[in-house]
Write a protein that holds these residues in place. Structure first.
Motif, PDB file in Angstrom:
ATOM      1  N   LEU A   1       0.925  -1.063  -0.049  1.00  6.04           N
ATOM      2  CA  LEU A   1      -0.163   0.095  -0.060  1.00  6.04           C
ATOM      3  C   LEU A   1       0.953   1.319   0.140  1.00  6.04           C
ATOM      4  O   LEU A   1       1.859   1.100   0.858  1.00  6.04           O
ATOM      5  CB  LEU A   1      -0.933   0.148   1.203  1.00  6.04           C
ATOM      6  CG  LEU A   1      -1.904   1.184   1.380  1.00  6.04           C
ATOM      7  CD1 LEU A   1      -3.223   0.827   1.513  1.00  6.04           C
ATOM      8  CD2 LEU A   1      -1.250   2.135   2.374  1.00  6.04           C
TER       9      LEU A   1
ATOM     10  N   ILE B   1       1.030   5.650  -0.698  1.00  8.81           N
ATOM     11  CA  ILE B   1       0.176   7.027  -0.512  1.00  8.81           C
ATOM     12  C   ILE B   1       0.938   8.060  -1.365  1.00  8.81           C
ATOM     13  O   ILE B   1       2.218   8.228  -0.765  1.00  8.81           O
ATOM     14  CB  ILE B   1      -0.050   7.239   0.809  1.00  8.81           C
ATOM     15  CG1 ILE B   1      -0.904   6.459   1.620  1.00  8.81           C
ATOM     16  CG2 ILE B   1      -0.988   8.536   0.744  1.00  8.81           C
ATOM     17  CD1 ILE B   1      -1.103   6.639   3.076  1.00  8.81           C
TER      18      ILE B   1
ATOM     19  N   THR C   1      -3.245  10.025  -2.092  1.00 11.19           N
ATOM     20  CA  THR C   1      -3.886   9.271  -3.066  1.00 11.19           C
ATOM     21  C   THR C   1      -3.306   7.844  -2.928  1.00 11.19           C
ATOM     22  O   THR C   1      -1.998   7.594  -3.100  1.00 11.19           O
ATOM     23  CB  THR C   1      -3.452   9.708  -4.636  1.00 11.19           C
ATOM     24  OG1 THR C   1      -3.863  11.007  -4.700  1.00 11.19           O
ATOM     25  CG2 THR C   1      -4.193   8.655  -5.679  1.00 11.19           C
ATOM     26  N   TYR C   2      -4.462   6.969  -2.519  1.00  5.15           N
ATOM     27  CA  TYR C   2      -3.940   5.606  -2.036  1.00  5.15           C
ATOM     28  C   TYR C   2      -3.987   4.409  -3.297  1.00  5.15           C
ATOM     29  O   TYR C   2      -4.941   4.597  -4.121  1.00  5.15           O
ATOM     30  CB  TYR C   2      -4.917   4.998  -1.070  1.00  5.15           C
ATOM     31  CG  TYR C   2      -4.802   5.673   0.287  1.00  5.15           C
ATOM     32  CD1 TYR C   2      -4.401   4.838   1.431  1.00  5.15           C
ATOM     33  CD2 TYR C   2      -5.010   6.971   0.597  1.00  5.15           C
ATOM     34  CE1 TYR C   2      -4.137   5.435   2.544  1.00  5.15           C
ATOM     35  CE2 TYR C   2      -4.955   7.618   1.721  1.00  5.15           C
ATOM     36  CZ  TYR C   2      -4.486   6.802   2.767  1.00  5.15           C
ATOM     37  OH  TYR C   2      -4.404   7.364   4.087  1.00  5.15           O
TER      38      TYR C   2
END
Length: 125
Positions: A7, A9, A59-60
């Motif tokens: 994940l 960002i 923004t992931y």
């Protein structure tokens, strides 16, 4: 090959083209080093729980992939030196239960994207 999830960002100040370019860059790093990308999940721009590097939003993206263990050090190095990435997390799925969850997540997301169809709104009378 081990099962992983990353994940990351990105800065909210990036344009859509820059965001897509960074996503492609991360995918390229993965594939060049022998990873098999299963699913890429764009999660959109969200509010952060707390400020990171003076940003309140980010923004992931989540990428599910299989890779040799030596790739992770290179991926971490690249994500750390990429200025547009404000935070990242790499998760390794090890035992059978975790791998089953990884399979469910990665394949479930693929299927849910295919199954989602716009619904006709009922008429209000």
């Amino acid at each position: 090959m081990k099962h992983y999830e990353v994940l990351f960002i990105l800065k909210p100040t990036l344009t859509e083209e820059e965001v897509n370019a960074k996503l492609e860059f991360v995918k390229e790093v993965l594939t060049k080093n022998g990873a098999e990308i299963e699913t890429v999940v764009p999660m959109g721009t969200r509010k952060l729980a707390y400020k990171i590097k003076k940003y309140e939003r980010g923004t992931y993206f989540v990428i599910y992939f299989k890779a040799p263990t030596n790739l992770i050090a290179e991926l971490e190095r690249v994500l750390r030196i990429t200025e547009e990435v404000i935070r990242f997390l790499i998760v390794k799925y090890e035992n059978k239960k975790e791998i089953a969850a990884w399979e469910k997540l990665s394949h479930g997301i693929k299927q849910s994207k295919k199954e989602i169809k716009p619904l006709d709104a009922p008429e209000i009378q």
